[in-house]
Write a protein that holds these residues in place. Structure first.
Motif, PDB file in Angstrom:
ATOM      1  N   ARG A   1       0.981  -1.104   0.065  1.00  0.00           N
ATOM      2  CA  ARG A   1      -0.107   0.129   0.041  1.00  0.00           C
ATOM      3  C   ARG A   1       0.944   1.340   0.113  1.00  0.00           C
ATOM      4  NH1 ARG A   1      -3.018  -0.863   4.352  1.00  0.00           N
ATOM      5  NH2 ARG A   1      -4.831  -1.960   2.958  1.00  0.00           N
ATOM      6  N   THR A   2       1.813   1.394   0.749  1.00  0.00           N
ATOM      7  CA  THR A   2       2.655   2.115   0.932  1.00  0.00           C
ATOM      8  C   THR A   2       3.313   2.422  -0.601  1.00  0.00           C
ATOM      9  OG1 THR A   2       3.026   2.341   3.254  1.00  0.00           O
ATOM     10  CG2 THR A   2       5.027   3.465   2.048  1.00  0.00           C
ATOM     11  N   THR A   3       3.975   1.417  -1.157  1.00  0.00           N
ATOM     12  CA  THR A   3       4.700   1.542  -2.377  1.00  0.00           C
ATOM     13  C   THR A   3       3.581   2.141  -3.508  1.00  0.00           C
ATOM     14  OG1 THR A   3       5.908  -0.330  -1.801  1.00  0.00           O
ATOM     15  CG2 THR A   3       5.629   0.111  -4.182  1.00  0.00           C
ATOM     16  N   LEU A   4       2.518   1.634  -3.262  1.00  0.00           N
ATOM     17  CA  LEU A   4       1.302   2.050  -4.237  1.00  0.00           C
ATOM     18  C   LEU A   4       1.104   3.664  -4.342  1.00  0.00           C
ATOM     19  CD1 LEU A   4      -1.121   1.384  -6.228  1.00  0.00           C
ATOM     20  CD2 LEU A   4      -2.687   1.725  -4.030  1.00  0.00           C
ATOM     21  N   LEU A   5       1.190   4.256  -2.949  1.00  0.00           N
ATOM     22  CA  LEU A   5       1.020   5.586  -2.599  1.00  0.00           C
ATOM     23  C   LEU A   5       2.135   6.391  -3.362  1.00  0.00           C
ATOM     24  CD1 LEU A   5      -0.561   5.566   0.922  1.00  0.00           C
ATOM     25  CD2 LEU A   5      -1.851   6.172  -1.341  1.00  0.00           C
ATOM     26  N   ASN A   6       3.304   5.823  -2.885  1.00  0.00           N
ATOM     27  CA  ASN A   6       4.585   6.354  -3.351  1.00  0.00           C
ATOM     28  C   ASN A   6       4.758   6.419  -4.809  1.00  0.00           C
ATOM     29  OD1 ASN A   6       5.280   7.277  -0.690  1.00  0.00           O
ATOM     30  ND2 ASN A   6       6.465   5.438  -0.363  1.00  0.00           N
ATOM     31  N   THR A   7       4.437   5.545  -5.527  1.00  0.00           N
ATOM     32  CA  THR A   7       4.465   5.450  -6.844  1.00  0.00           C
ATOM     33  C   THR A   7       3.319   6.261  -7.478  1.00  0.00           C
ATOM     34  OG1 THR A   7       5.124   3.168  -6.638  1.00  0.00           O
ATOM     35  CG2 THR A   7       4.378   3.864  -8.912  1.00  0.00           C
ATOM     36  N   TYR A   8       2.163   6.420  -6.891  1.00  0.00           N
ATOM     37  CA  TYR A   8       1.224   7.457  -7.477  1.00  0.00           C
ATOM     38  C   TYR A   8       1.674   8.835  -7.260  1.00  0.00           C
ATOM     39  CZ  TYR A   8      -2.703  10.387  -7.205  1.00  0.00           C
ATOM     40  OH  TYR A   8      -3.758  11.346  -7.247  1.00  0.00           O
ATOM     41  N   LEU A   9       2.153   9.102  -6.032  1.00  0.00           N
ATOM     42  CA  LEU A   9       2.697  10.448  -5.919  1.00  0.00           C
ATOM     43  C   LEU A   9       3.740  10.883  -6.761  1.00  0.00           C
ATOM     44  CD1 LEU A   9       2.054  10.684  -1.997  1.00  0.00           C
ATOM     45  CD2 LEU A   9       0.754  11.705  -3.593  1.00  0.00           C
ATOM     46  N   SER A  10       4.807  10.033  -7.041  1.00  0.00           N
ATOM     47  CA  SER A  10       5.798  10.134  -7.807  1.00  0.00           C
ATOM     48  C   SER A  10       5.399  10.396  -9.324  1.00  0.00           C
ATOM     49  CB  SER A  10       6.867   9.020  -7.730  1.00  0.00           C
ATOM     50  OG  SER A  10       7.442   8.954  -6.627  1.00  0.00           O
ATOM     51  N   HIS A  11       4.357   9.535  -9.753  1.00  0.00           N
ATOM     52  CA  HIS A  11       3.718   9.664 -11.191  1.00  0.00           C
ATOM     53  C   HIS A  11       3.343  11.084 -11.084  1.00  0.00           C
ATOM     54  CE1 HIS A  11       1.894   9.149 -14.844  1.00  0.00           C
ATOM     55  NE2 HIS A  11       0.743   9.440 -14.061  1.00  0.00           N
ATOM     56  N   ARG A  12       2.578  11.572 -10.374  1.00  0.00           N
ATOM     57  CA  ARG A  12       1.736  12.680 -10.254  1.00  0.00           C
ATOM     58  C   ARG A  12       3.028  14.049 -10.365  1.00  0.00           C
ATOM     59  NH1 ARG A  12      -3.115  13.392 -12.019  1.00  0.00           N
ATOM     60  NH2 ARG A  12      -2.999  15.634 -10.989  1.00  0.00           N
TER      61      ARG A  12
ATOM     62  N   ASP B   1     -19.966  11.700 -10.533  1.00  0.00           N
ATOM     63  CA  ASP B   1     -20.078  12.979 -10.098  1.00  0.00           C
ATOM     64  C   ASP B   1     -18.853  12.789  -8.837  1.00  0.00           C
ATOM     65  OD1 ASP B   1     -21.742  14.127 -11.622  1.00  0.00           O
ATOM     66  OD2 ASP B   1     -23.538  13.863 -10.127  1.00  0.00           O
ATOM     67  N   LEU B   2     -18.927  11.707  -8.170  1.00  0.00           N
ATOM     68  CA  LEU B   2     -17.847  11.487  -7.003  1.00  0.00           C
ATOM     69  C   LEU B   2     -16.570  11.484  -7.614  1.00  0.00           C
ATOM     70  CD1 LEU B   2     -17.138  10.879  -4.036  1.00  0.00           C
ATOM     71  CD2 LEU B   2     -17.743   8.666  -4.574  1.00  0.00           C
ATOM     72  N   PHE B   3     -16.412  10.751  -8.590  1.00  0.00           N
ATOM     73  CA  PHE B   3     -15.027  10.592  -9.325  1.00  0.00           C
ATOM     74  C   PHE B   3     -14.705  12.177  -9.747  1.00  0.00           C
ATOM     75  CE2 PHE B   3     -13.093  10.949 -13.593  1.00  0.00           C
ATOM     76  CZ  PHE B   3     -12.042  10.263 -13.480  1.00  0.00           C
ATOM     77  N   ASP B   4     -15.511  12.572 -10.455  1.00  0.00           N
ATOM     78  CA  ASP B   4     -15.012  14.354 -10.824  1.00  0.00           C
ATOM     79  C   ASP B   4     -14.579  14.906  -9.519  1.00  0.00           C
ATOM     80  OD1 ASP B   4     -15.889  13.544 -13.525  1.00  0.00           O
ATOM     81  OD2 ASP B   4     -17.602  14.585 -13.482  1.00  0.00           O
ATOM     82  N   ALA B   5     -15.532  15.101  -8.589  1.00  0.00           N
ATOM     83  CA  ALA B   5     -15.214  15.672  -7.445  1.00  0.00           C
ATOM     84  C   ALA B   5     -13.762  15.237  -6.881  1.00  0.00           C
ATOM     85  CB  ALA B   5     -16.156  15.561  -6.247  1.00  0.00           C
ATOM     86  N   LEU B   6     -13.474  14.021  -6.846  1.00  0.00           N
ATOM     87  CA  LEU B   6     -12.227  13.473  -6.431  1.00  0.00           C
ATOM     88  C   LEU B   6     -11.000  14.178  -7.100  1.00  0.00           C
ATOM     89  CD1 LEU B   6     -12.829   9.701  -5.246  1.00  0.00           C
ATOM     90  CD2 LEU B   6     -12.255  11.603  -3.853  1.00  0.00           C
ATOM     91  N   ALA B   7     -11.391  14.236  -8.546  1.00  0.00           N
ATOM     92  CA  ALA B   7     -10.393  14.850  -9.493  1.00  0.00           C
ATOM     93  C   ALA B   7      -9.866  16.124  -9.492  1.00  0.00           C
ATOM     94  CB  ALA B   7     -10.955  14.533 -10.750  1.00  0.00           C
ATOM     95  N   THR B   8     -10.729  16.878  -8.544  1.00  0.00           N
ATOM     96  CA  THR B   8     -10.460  18.293  -8.412  1.00  0.00           C
ATOM     97  C   THR B   8      -9.498  18.473  -7.052  1.00  0.00           C
ATOM     98  OG1 THR B   8     -12.021  18.538  -6.690  1.00  0.00           O
ATOM     99  CG2 THR B   8     -12.711  19.001  -8.945  1.00  0.00           C
ATOM    100  N   LEU B   9      -9.066  17.254  -6.492  1.00  0.00           N
ATOM    101  CA  LEU B   9      -8.366  17.486  -5.374  1.00  0.00           C
ATOM    102  C   LEU B   9      -6.876  17.242  -5.638  1.00  0.00           C
ATOM    103  CD1 LEU B   9     -10.115  15.049  -2.618  1.00  0.00           C
ATOM    104  CD2 LEU B   9     -10.339  17.677  -2.808  1.00  0.00           C
ATOM    105  N   ALA B  10      -5.876  17.713  -5.046  1.00  0.00           N
ATOM    106  CA  ALA B  10      -4.443  17.618  -5.050  1.00  0.00           C
ATOM    107  C   ALA B  10      -4.275  16.108  -4.800  1.00  0.00           C
ATOM    108  CB  ALA B  10      -3.589  18.524  -4.111  1.00  0.00           C
ATOM    109  N   PRO B  11      -3.166  15.654  -5.445  1.00  0.00           N
ATOM    110  CA  PRO B  11      -2.698  14.290  -5.319  1.00  0.00           C
ATOM    111  C   PRO B  11      -2.569  13.894  -3.907  1.00  0.00           C
ATOM    112  CG  PRO B  11      -1.377  15.381  -7.067  1.00  0.00           C
ATOM    113  CD  PRO B  11      -2.309  16.192  -6.577  1.00  0.00           C
ATOM    114  N   LEU B  12      -1.988  14.513  -3.193  1.00  0.00           N
ATOM    115  CA  LEU B  12      -1.868  14.183  -1.599  1.00  0.00           C
ATOM    116  C   LEU B  12      -3.237  14.109  -1.005  1.00  0.00           C
ATOM    117  CD1 LEU B  12      -0.079  13.155   0.660  1.00  0.00           C
ATOM    118  CD2 LEU B  12       0.387  15.612   1.157  1.00  0.00           C
ATOM    119  N   ASP B  13      -4.012  14.987  -1.178  1.00  0.00           N
ATOM    120  CA  ASP B  13      -5.488  15.286  -0.625  1.00  0.00           C
ATOM    121  C   ASP B  13      -6.132  14.109  -0.963  1.00  0.00           C
ATOM    122  OD1 ASP B  13      -4.835  17.516   0.488  1.00  0.00           O
ATOM    123  OD2 ASP B  13      -5.708  18.898  -0.653  1.00  0.00           O
TER     124      ASP B  13
END
Length: 172
Positions: free
Chosen positions: A64-75, A105-117
């Protein structure tokens, strides 16, 4: 023989955790194909360190930590500014909203957040992780998790309420 057993253990681990990690990746990225890539990259990194990971208290926490770090690095790399939309998103039973319009609508709303948020919201409210666990997984303080999750939810609620009155009462 030991290598074969290690590969079998890893294969079992992937079978047991694949759906959960892919769902988290999908919520983080908002893109089915990118979520698959993120999940695959996570498992590749986990496999490379499997001898150490399998001996740990929680191989899932490592993944899970690897997933999050990989996601944040990609962003942070911002390789691609395109944001394709896949209408099959949020079709998992675990998602609170059952109406397809609400899910989108939930997906669209989540997309407005910064990657860390977005990562914090996914961990706290979809993965049902504690503040301490989310802070540990993201390498930030518990206070940062509390503050950013409060602010992220404050940004999400009006977006969802605008299209779905009463939505706030059915969400975490």
């Amino acid at each position: 023989m030991k290598r074969k057993r290690s590969v079998e253990e890893f294969t079992t681990f992937v079978q047991e955790t694949g759906a959960q990690l892919h769902r988290a990746a999908l919520l983080l990225t908002g893109d089915h194909h990118l979520a698959e890539d993120l999940t695959q990259a996570t498992y590749a990194k986990t496999f490379a360190a499997w001898s150490r990971v399998s001996a740990a208290d929680s191989p899932l926490a490592y993944a899970r930590t690897t997933l999050l770090n990989t996601y944040l690095s990609h962003r942070r790399l911002r390789r691609n500014s395109e944001q394709p939309v896949d209408d099959s998103l949020f079709s998992h039973q675990e998602v609170h909203a059952t109406d397809p319009t609400t899910r989108l609508d939930l997906f669209d709303a989540l997309a407005t957040l910064a990657p860390l948020d977005r990562a914090i919201v996914v961990l706290r409210y979809w993965e049902d992780r504690s503040v301490a666990d989310a802070a540990h997984d993201l390498g930030i303080t518990q206070e940062t998790v509390r503050t950013r999750s409060r602010r992220a939810l404050a940004r999400l609620r009006p977006l969802l309420e605008a299209h779905h009155p009463g939505f706030e009462r059915t969400t975490p």
